[in-house]
Design a protein around this motif. Structure first.
Motif, PDB file in Angstrom:
ATOM      1  N   LEU A 123       0.833  -1.210   0.000  1.00 21.61           N
ATOM      2  CA  LEU A 123       0.000   0.000   0.000  1.00 21.61           C
ATOM      3  C   LEU A 123       0.863   1.255   0.000  1.00 21.61           C
ATOM      4  CD1 LEU A 123      -2.886  -1.011   2.457  1.00 21.61           C
ATOM      5  CD2 LEU A 123      -2.990  -0.816  -0.036  1.00 21.61           C
ATOM      6  N   TRP A 124       1.955   1.253   0.772  1.00 24.20           N
ATOM      7  CA  TRP A 124       2.872   2.403   0.746  1.00 24.20           C
ATOM      8  C   TRP A 124       3.531   2.544  -0.629  1.00 24.20           C
ATOM      9  CZ3 TRP A 124       2.470   6.200   3.861  1.00 24.20           C
ATOM     10  CH2 TRP A 124       2.186   6.045   5.226  1.00 24.20           C
ATOM     11  N   GLN A 125       3.905   1.418  -1.236  1.00 24.55           N
ATOM     12  CA  GLN A 125       4.454   1.440  -2.603  1.00 24.55           C
ATOM     13  C   GLN A 125       3.491   2.136  -3.553  1.00 24.55           C
ATOM     14  OE1 GLN A 125       5.156  -2.515  -4.090  1.00 24.55           O
ATOM     15  NE2 GLN A 125       7.340  -2.482  -3.633  1.00 24.55           N
ATOM     16  N   ALA A 126       2.228   1.723  -3.495  1.00 26.18           N
ATOM     17  CA  ALA A 126       1.216   2.250  -4.411  1.00 26.18           C
ATOM     18  C   ALA A 126       0.992   3.744  -4.196  1.00 26.18           C
ATOM     19  CB  ALA A 126      -0.103   1.491  -4.233  1.00 26.18           C
ATOM     20  N   GLU A 127       0.978   4.166  -2.942  1.00 24.63           N
ATOM     21  CA  GLU A 127       0.707   5.582  -2.659  1.00 24.63           C
ATOM     22  C   GLU A 127       1.850   6.486  -3.109  1.00 24.63           C
ATOM     23  OE1 GLU A 127      -1.263   6.881   0.978  1.00 24.63           O
ATOM     24  OE2 GLU A 127       0.438   8.203   1.386  1.00 24.63           O
ATOM     25  N   ARG A 128       3.075   6.016  -2.998  1.00 25.94           N
ATOM     26  CA  ARG A 128       4.244   6.876  -3.199  1.00 25.94           C
ATOM     27  C   ARG A 128       4.769   6.891  -4.628  1.00 25.94           C
ATOM     28  NH1 ARG A 128       7.146   4.719   2.386  1.00 25.94           N
ATOM     29  NH2 ARG A 128       6.161   6.242   3.802  1.00 25.94           N
ATOM     30  N   ASN A 129       4.169   6.077  -5.497  1.00 29.31           N
ATOM     31  CA  ASN A 129       4.682   5.988  -6.870  1.00 29.31           C
ATOM     32  C   ASN A 129       3.548   6.103  -7.882  1.00 29.31           C
ATOM     33  OD1 ASN A 129       7.684   5.021  -6.471  1.00 29.31           O
ATOM     34  ND2 ASN A 129       6.456   3.812  -5.053  1.00 29.31           N
ATOM     35  N   PRO A 130       3.811   6.723  -9.043  1.00 29.73           N
ATOM     36  CA  PRO A 130       2.782   6.844 -10.090  1.00 29.73           C
ATOM     37  C   PRO A 130       2.274   5.475 -10.534  1.00 29.73           C
ATOM     38  CG  PRO A 130       4.656   8.256 -10.575  1.00 29.73           C
ATOM     39  CD  PRO A 130       5.072   7.394  -9.420  1.00 29.73           C
ATOM     40  N   GLN A 131       0.985   5.361 -10.761  1.00 24.37           N
ATOM     41  CA  GLN A 131       0.379   4.096 -11.146  1.00 24.37           C
ATOM     42  C   GLN A 131       0.953   3.536 -12.446  1.00 24.37           C
ATOM     43  OE1 GLN A 131      -1.088   2.317  -8.662  1.00 24.37           O
ATOM     44  NE2 GLN A 131      -2.894   1.905  -9.916  1.00 24.37           N
ATOM     45  N   ASN A 132       1.345   4.418 -13.371  1.00 18.23           N
ATOM     46  CA  ASN A 132       1.837   3.928 -14.660  1.00 18.23           C
ATOM     47  C   ASN A 132       3.191   3.218 -14.555  1.00 18.23           C
ATOM     48  OD1 ASN A 132       3.604   6.065 -14.328  1.00 18.23           O
ATOM     49  ND2 ASN A 132       2.725   7.318 -15.971  1.00 18.23           N
ATOM     50  N   LYS A 133       3.797   3.251 -13.368  1.00 18.03           N
ATOM     51  CA  LYS A 133       5.053   2.533 -13.172  1.00 18.03           C
ATOM     52  C   LYS A 133       4.831   1.063 -12.792  1.00 18.03           C
ATOM     53  CE  LYS A 133       8.187   6.329 -12.044  1.00 18.03           C
ATOM     54  NZ  LYS A 133       9.255   6.786 -11.122  1.00 18.03           N
ATOM     55  N   PHE A 134       3.571   0.723 -12.495  1.00 15.53           N
ATOM     56  CA  PHE A 134       3.256  -0.656 -12.120  1.00 15.53           C
ATOM     57  C   PHE A 134       2.645  -1.378 -13.316  1.00 15.53           C
ATOM     58  CE2 PHE A 134       3.167   1.803  -8.191  1.00 15.53           C
ATOM     59  CZ  PHE A 134       3.890   1.017  -7.314  1.00 15.53           C
ATOM     60  N   TYR A 135       3.474  -2.112 -14.048  1.00 13.04           N
ATOM     61  CA  TYR A 135       3.021  -2.876 -15.200  1.00 13.04           C
ATOM     62  C   TYR A 135       3.741  -4.224 -15.189  1.00 13.04           C
ATOM     63  CZ  TYR A 135       7.297  -0.665 -16.960  1.00 13.04           C
ATOM     64  OH  TYR A 135       8.580  -0.205 -17.096  1.00 13.04           O
ATOM     65  N   ALA A 136       3.300  -5.138 -16.045  1.00 12.66           N
ATOM     66  CA  ALA A 136       3.776  -6.522 -15.974  1.00 12.66           C
ATOM     67  C   ALA A 136       5.297  -6.639 -16.001  1.00 12.66           C
ATOM     68  CB  ALA A 136       3.162  -7.334 -17.114  1.00 12.66           C
ATOM     69  N   GLN A 137       5.943  -5.851 -16.884  1.00 13.54           N
ATOM     70  CA  GLN A 137       7.405  -5.963 -17.023  1.00 13.54           C
ATOM     71  C   GLN A 137       8.172  -5.372 -15.832  1.00 13.54           C
ATOM     72  OE1 GLN A 137       5.342  -4.963 -19.464  1.00 13.54           O
ATOM     73  NE2 GLN A 137       5.508  -6.786 -20.750  1.00 13.54           N
ATOM     74  N   SER A 138       7.482  -4.628 -14.974  1.00 13.54           N
ATOM     75  CA  SER A 138       8.149  -4.020 -13.811  1.00 13.54           C
ATOM     76  C   SER A 138       7.947  -4.861 -12.551  1.00 13.54           C
ATOM     77  CB  SER A 138       7.610  -2.610 -13.564  1.00 13.54           C
ATOM     78  OG  SER A 138       6.257  -2.640 -13.134  1.00 13.54           O
ATOM     79  N   PHE A 139       7.342  -6.047 -12.698  1.00 10.46           N
ATOM     80  CA  PHE A 139       7.010  -6.874 -11.531  1.00 10.46           C
ATOM     81  C   PHE A 139       8.229  -7.130 -10.645  1.00 10.46           C
ATOM     82  CE2 PHE A 139       7.005 -11.116  -9.640  1.00 10.46           C
ATOM     83  CZ  PHE A 139       5.893 -11.045  -8.822  1.00 10.46           C
ATOM     84  N   LEU A 140       9.338  -7.575 -11.245  1.00  7.84           N
ATOM     85  CA  LEU A 140      10.518  -7.915 -10.438  1.00  7.84           C
ATOM     86  C   LEU A 140      11.119  -6.689  -9.761  1.00  7.84           C
ATOM     87  CD1 LEU A 140      12.179 -10.591 -12.730  1.00  7.84           C
ATOM     88  CD2 LEU A 140      11.287 -10.951 -10.421  1.00  7.84           C
ATOM     89  N   HIS A 141      11.023  -5.534 -10.421  1.00 12.43           N
ATOM     90  CA  HIS A 141      11.519  -4.297  -9.798  1.00 12.43           C
ATOM     91  C   HIS A 141      10.761  -4.028  -8.496  1.00 12.43           C
ATOM     92  CE1 HIS A 141      12.608  -0.078  -9.177  1.00 12.43           C
ATOM     93  NE2 HIS A 141      11.308   0.159  -9.047  1.00 12.43           N
ATOM     94  N   TRP A 142       9.423  -4.146  -8.544  1.00 15.29           N
ATOM     95  CA  TRP A 142       8.616  -3.839  -7.353  1.00 15.29           C
ATOM     96  C   TRP A 142       8.711  -4.947  -6.312  1.00 15.29           C
ATOM     97  CZ3 TRP A 142       7.959   0.923  -6.777  1.00 15.29           C
ATOM     98  CH2 TRP A 142       7.763   1.763  -7.883  1.00 15.29           C
TER      99      TRP A 142
END
Length: 431
Positions: free
Chosen positions: A265-284
């Motif tokens: 939840l803190w991740q989601a609040e502090r970062n733009p939504q467009n940064k959360f996509y399938a190819q960024s899974f391992l980063h997050w």
């Protein structure tokens, strides 16, 4: 992960079906409102994968923070004033006005603090609830109380019930709502605020007065937030929970899935939504592991709804555990993408042949959807504690479940697998 039952479609189906089940349950009772909470309310666990958590919200009682006028609360409702204590997110409850309809378990939990105030004891109320908790269903086994929860089981279905009281605390919710953020949207923020709060009978573990204290929570609001995470965020949350359960394996809940939820939840609040996509899974996933490692090292993680409350306080973490888990997490982060192979479920899904895995996934999903539908269709068919099995829809669902079990059994035999029984197949598929 989608093939293992964590995809968007089945996730949404579970959420709606558990909400429907709550509505059917609540239509049968006016004294207590049942609310599915935790991973089941979030649609992120299979049918038998974890316990089903229920909040039992006692109706006719309202807890309010300081400054709320009793004249704004309808007559007949019992009112308790929330007296904040030394530990953030916790409070004591002082009786302000008795409810018109007397509830014996509540009355028996009232006590005098020696200063002329009457307090509602969380510990006494749990004792009262434990002694009064029974079931009319002969198949349900009542287990010994575990902390604030009243556990029971029926076959492979395990449930945890936690007593709660409604809570009106607009200042806490407004502080949360007014934070600068990337997520959630203003519309979702207002929905969470409208869902309100509750207090549960849990004091701070290290408090001298924990037997009198209650914990402020936002279960329905948090479920709404998790349900609005996108597919990548939800899968990061599931993966972090798997890592805690299968790799770290805490023995006394030193780290819980609730900690993982707050990290996401803190991740989601502090970062733009467009940064959360399938190819960024391992980063997050790595970002979440980094946050977990920091929480373990510092014994500090702010509660998403009330940041002043430290979720790692009184966690029971020892120095030896800290050192070991920090080393394990550091090694996992160094492994890069290979980290997911350390998780048994994921490893089996990856090494499985694509066609059998896809077939298994489709059967598993259909089986769970049928069971959830059966669960809801079954409730209106109970009369005097007995299930009327003549209902045509229930019969059709049972017939199809039987067909699927037989298909799975035959395929297992063809592939040389051991088959212990048809019932065992369902449990293994949905666990």
């Amino acid at each position: 992960m989608t093939r293992l039952g964590y995809g968007e479609q089945i996730r949404r189906w579970r959420v709606e079906k558990y909400k429907e089940h709550d509505s059917l349950m609540n239509a049968r009772s006016s004294d207590v409102t049942v609310i599915t909470a935790g991973s089941k309310a979030e649609g992120l666990t299979c049918f038998y994968e974890s316990d089903r958590d229920f909040l039992l919200v006692v109706e006719g009682i309202l807890c309010v923070e300081a400054g709320i006028s009793l004249h704004t609360i309808p007559d007949g409702i019992g009112v308790y004033r929330m007296d904040t204590c030394a530990y953030s997110g916790h409070c004591c409850l002082l009786l302000e006005r008795r409810a018109r309809k007397r509830k014996e378990v509540i009355h028996n939990a009232l006590c005098d603090n020696g200063q002329g105030d009457i307090l509602l004891s969380s510990s006494l109320l749990l004792d009262e609830m434990s002694s009064a908790y029974t079931s009319t269903d002969s198949t349900v086994v009542i287990h010994e109380r575990a902390g604030p929860s009243l556990p029971d089981s029926s076959g492979e279905l395990h449930s945890d019930r936690v007593l709660a009281l409604r809570c009106y605390c607009p200042s806490i919710l407004q502080r949360w709502a007014s934070r600068p953020r990337h997520w959630p949207s203003p519309v979702l923020v207002q929905k969470v605020v409208s869902l309100g709060a509750n207090v549960t009978a849990v004091g701070f573990k290290e408090s001298e007065f924990k037997h009198m204290e209650w914990r402020i929570g936002f279960n329905t609001g948090e479920s709404e937030l998790v349900n609005n995470l996108n597919d990548t965020q939800a899968k990061v949350y599931v993966m972090l929970k798997m890592i805690v359960k299968d790799v770290l394996r805490p023995s006394k809940k030193e780290i819980t899935s609730y900690v993982m939820k707050n990290i996401v939840l803190w991740q989601a609040e502090r970062n733009p939504q467009n940064k959360f996509y399938a190819q960024s899974f391992l980063h997050w996933l790595h970002d979440g592991l980094r946050a977990l490692r920091t929480a373990i090292v510092t014994k500090q993680l702010s509660y998403y709804m009330i940041p002043e409350r430290n979720l790692m306080a009184a966690s029971g973490l020892t120095y030896r555990q800290q050192s070991h888990w920090v080393e394990v997490i550091t090694d996992m982060m160094a492994e890069g993408p290979w980290v997911i192979l350390g998780l048994p479920k994921i490893r089996m899904a990856i090494v499985a042949s694509p066609e059998p895995m896809l077939w298994y996934s489709m059967k598993r999903m259909e089986l769970e959807m049928l069971l959830l539908e059966y669960l809801n269709r079954m409730l209106p068919c109970y009369e005097n504690g007995l299930l009327d099995k003549s209902n045509a829809i229930l019969q059709e669902i049972r017939r199809r479940i039987g067909e699927i079990r037989m298909e799975i059994k035959l395929r297992m035999i063809e592939e040389g697998c051991a088959v212990n029984g048809l019932t065992d197949i369902i449990h293994r598929m949905l666990k």
